[in-house]
Design an enzyme around this catalytic site. Structure first.
Site, PDB file in Angstrom:
ATOM      1  N   ARG A 185       0.841  -1.202   0.000  1.00 54.23           N
ATOM      2  CA  ARG A 185       0.000   0.000   0.000  1.00 54.23           C
ATOM      3  C   ARG A 185       0.876   1.251   0.000  1.00 54.23           C
ATOM      4  NH1 ARG A 185      -4.109  -2.207   3.770  1.00 54.23           N
ATOM      5  NH2 ARG A 185      -3.593  -4.396   3.879  1.00 54.23           N
ATOM      6  N   ASP A 253      -3.502   3.888   3.691  1.00 49.98           N
ATOM      7  CA  ASP A 253      -3.260   2.460   3.935  1.00 49.98           C
ATOM      8  C   ASP A 253      -4.238   1.602   3.140  1.00 49.98           C
ATOM      9  OD1 ASP A 253      -4.874   3.897   5.968  1.00 49.98           O
ATOM     10  OD2 ASP A 253      -5.466   1.874   6.541  1.00 49.98           O
TER      11      ASP A 253
HETATM   12  P1  AMP Z   1      -9.486  -0.354   8.126  1.00 50.43           P
HETATM   13  O1  AMP Z   1     -10.360   0.739   8.617  1.00 50.43           O
HETATM   14  O2  AMP Z   1     -10.207  -1.656   7.893  1.00 50.43           O
HETATM   15  O3  AMP Z   1      -8.635   0.061   6.971  1.00 50.43           O
HETATM   16  O4  AMP Z   1      -8.494  -0.714   9.323  1.00 50.43           O
HETATM   17  C1  AMP Z   1      -7.600   0.214   9.871  1.00 50.43           C
HETATM   18  C2  AMP Z   1      -6.641  -0.490  10.777  1.00 50.43           C
HETATM   19  O5  AMP Z   1      -7.329  -1.058  11.902  1.00 50.43           O
HETATM   20  C3  AMP Z   1      -5.865  -1.628  10.148  1.00 50.43           C
HETATM   21  O6  AMP Z   1      -4.564  -1.605  10.676  1.00 50.43           O
HETATM   22  C4  AMP Z   1      -6.623  -2.847  10.613  1.00 50.43           C
HETATM   23  O7  AMP Z   1      -5.823  -4.005  10.632  1.00 50.43           O
HETATM   24  C5  AMP Z   1      -7.037  -2.434  12.024  1.00 50.43           C
HETATM   25  N1  AMP Z   1      -8.215  -3.159  12.500  1.00 50.43           N
HETATM   26  C6  AMP Z   1      -9.491  -3.053  12.061  1.00 50.43           C
HETATM   27  N2  AMP Z   1     -10.317  -3.856  12.773  1.00 50.43           N
HETATM   28  C7  AMP Z   1      -9.551  -4.491  13.694  1.00 50.43           C
HETATM   29  C8  AMP Z   1      -9.802  -5.451  14.742  1.00 50.43           C
HETATM   30  N3  AMP Z   1     -11.017  -5.932  14.962  1.00 50.43           N
HETATM   31  N4  AMP Z   1      -8.756  -5.866  15.484  1.00 50.43           N
HETATM   32  C9  AMP Z   1      -7.523  -5.384  15.275  1.00 50.43           C
HETATM   33  N5  AMP Z   1      -7.219  -4.493  14.330  1.00 50.43           N
HETATM   34  C10 AMP Z   1      -8.208  -4.027  13.538  1.00 50.43           C
HETATM   35 MG    MG Z   2      -7.551  -1.133   5.707  1.00 47.17          MG
END
Ligand code: AMP
Ligand code: MG
Length: 487
Positions: A185, A253
């Site tokens: 990314r 990201d």
């Molecule tokens: P996203 O909004 O899906 O792009 O996620 C943003 C960040 O939060 C990334 O680093 C994900 O891996 C982390 N993340 C999202 N949900 C969880 C979860 N349930 N447990 C741990 N990390 C999370």
């Molecule tokens: Mg993500």
């Protein structure tokens, strides 16, 4: 954790693990109590060289659940950073594990990632898990995007874990197996730039070039990397705009350098045409509204270019100039792709200077009258101009101009209609239809509704009678629709 006995065709390589160690941490998926296969993408499995029948067996499902490692897997969580709503943060795979890279029979390489597979070094207080509804949602929408011809990560399987996950309410847990050209990314480069040495950054750039842009030669190698990424983003984001797809969380990201759409958290398709459309509950200021996506693409690309500055030129001023020119290239390419796409949506093969004004005029009318984006183009395509929008005097005037414009090209009317049918989808994943399918699957264990939706969305340009029922915009009671992140 034992290995599977009956190999369905797993054929892993683990090139990411050859990057400097700070780019990942070795991490096995956390086993789950009672995995159950909810959906398997058989055609994708076959493309990957995997036997669906074996994948459906208990050993196959154990792999999707993270309870067993397939042969050759070297599981790891990737480190990355990112600008979230404009703010820089350390992130990383907080709930995902890369099993390895599947090498397909024709020799292509795809990341096989389990999402929702437990905590990692980068979980930051999260539980590392995912809920069934959102994972099925990603499955449906990513596969719909694929069928629309838009570059995207894909979904191989969803398993229910038998565990509960705690969000605002208690939900059934699940794991999605995501397939991607890679998971590199902009945020991976931001991580390298912030916490790595110049050698680390160079190693990542070399890896990215080899994996995605192997044709790039030795000369101006990193500038060409930037230009190639710009080109793919310009094409990708134009293709989103042309079908009304709103990503919803275009943080750096979530921008894959491969040019695939990635991260289907709060995304949704626009109904009535309005550039300010936002579905994500956390996007309070509309940063990632439909109409902002092209310029956010440029903003994200600027963050990528910044990480590359030390590699672009010895003198910083020159590096900055090169980076700025690359962003300008992106803007011009986006405009070009978008206008070409709009021409196709209107059945136009050649170019005239006034085409952009013709498109803008139609969009303006659609916005004024809150006309449905997909259905308006669909109606032009099937020449079924019924309803108040098409009855208006303003539309008649526009229609006359459009007909005259069509008359000024050599191609026949029927060729124009073919072009339009292949460009304007009859069906998109309508939010209320997706919700219906998820409710049946999650609340009632009924997968038939979802299977019907998947089938209809698998051929969005068919314009078949069976699709008509799926073209209805949501009833007023279903609006305003809201989506959620990180669920
Ligand atoms: P996203 O909004 O899906 O792009 O996620 C943003 C960040 O939060 C990334 O680093 C994900 O891996 C982390 N993340 C999202 N949900 C969880 C979860 N349930 N447990 C741990 N990390 C999370
Ligand atoms: Mg993500």
């Amino acid at each position: 954790m034992s290995k599977v006995k009956d190999n369905p065709g797993w054929n892993f390589d683990n090139s990411y693990a050859n990057l400097p160690e700070k780019f990942f941490s070795r991490q096995k998926p956390e086993p789950v109590p009672s995995p159950r296969l909810v959906v398997l993408n058989e055609s994708l499995a076959k493309e990957l060289g995997l036997k669906p029948k074996v994948l459906r067996g208990s050993e196959g499902v154990a792999v999707f659940a993270g309870n067993k490692l397939p042969p050759g897997a070297l599981p790891l969580a990737q480190a990355y950073a990112g600008h979230q709503f404009g703010h820089f943060t350390m992130l990383g795979d907080g709930r995902a594990v890369l099993l390895g890279e599947q090498i397909t029979p024709p020799g292509e390489r795809f990341d096989i990632q389990l999402k929702g597979s437990g905590k990692t070094l980068y979980s930051r207080g999260g539980d590392g898990r995912a809920a069934l509804g959102p994972m099925l949602r990603e499955y449906i929408i990513s596969e719909a995007m694929y069928a629309l011809g838009i570059p995207t990560t894909r979904s191989l399987a969803v398993v229910a874990t038998g565990e509960e996950v705690y969000r605002e309410s208690v939900l059934p847990g699940a794991i999605l197996t995501r397939v991607a050209a890679s998971h590199i990314r902009v945020g991976t480069f931001e991580y390298a730039s912030q916490w790595g040495s110049e050698d680390d950054l160079r190693a990542l750039a070399e890896y990215t070039i080899e994996r995605h842009f192997p044709h790039i030669g030795r000369e101006d190698r990193y500038l060409k990397l930037l230009l190639e990424v710009a080109k793919r983003q310009a094409a990708l984001i134009a293709s989103w705009q042309l079908v009304g797809f709103i990503h919803g969380v275009m943080n750096t990201d979530n921008l894959a350098l491969s040019g695939e759409t990635i991260d289907y958290g709060p995304c949704a398709f626009m109904n009535a045409y309005d550039p300010e459309t936002v579905f994500s509950s956390i996007d309070r200021h509309g940063r990632y509204a439909y109409g902002n996506q092209p310029q956010i693409g440029a903003w994200n690309l600027a963050r990528f270019a910044e990480t590359l500055l030390p590699l672009l030129a010895d003198e910083q001023d020159r590096a900055i100039k090169l980076a700025e020119d690359a962003i300008a290239d992106y803007n011009a390419l986006f405009d070009y792709n978008w206008l070409q796409g709009m021409r196709a949506k209107l059945g136009l093969f050649n170019e005239e200077a006034e085409d952009e004004a013709l498109v803008d005029e139609l969009l303006k009318l659609m916005q004024q009258q809150a006309a449905d984006f997909t259905n308006t183009f669909r109606a032009l395509t099937i020449e079924e101009l019924e309803g108040p929008f098409f009855a208006s005097e303003e539309f008649s005037q526009w229609h006359e101009k459009w007909q005259a414009r069509l008359g000024r090209q050599q191609e026949s009317r029927s060729l124009s209609l073919d072009l339009m049918r292949n460009t304007n989808p009859a069906v998109i994943p309508r939010n209320h239809r997706v919700e219906e399918a998820l409710a049946a699957a999650v609340d009632d264990g009924d997968l038939e509704v979802m299977e019907r939706v998947l089938l209809v969305l698998s051929d969005p340009f068919a314009h078949s009678p069976e699709q008509v029922a799926f073209t209805e915009p949501p009833p007023p009671s279903a609006e305003p629709y809201q989506t959620f992140c990180g669920t």
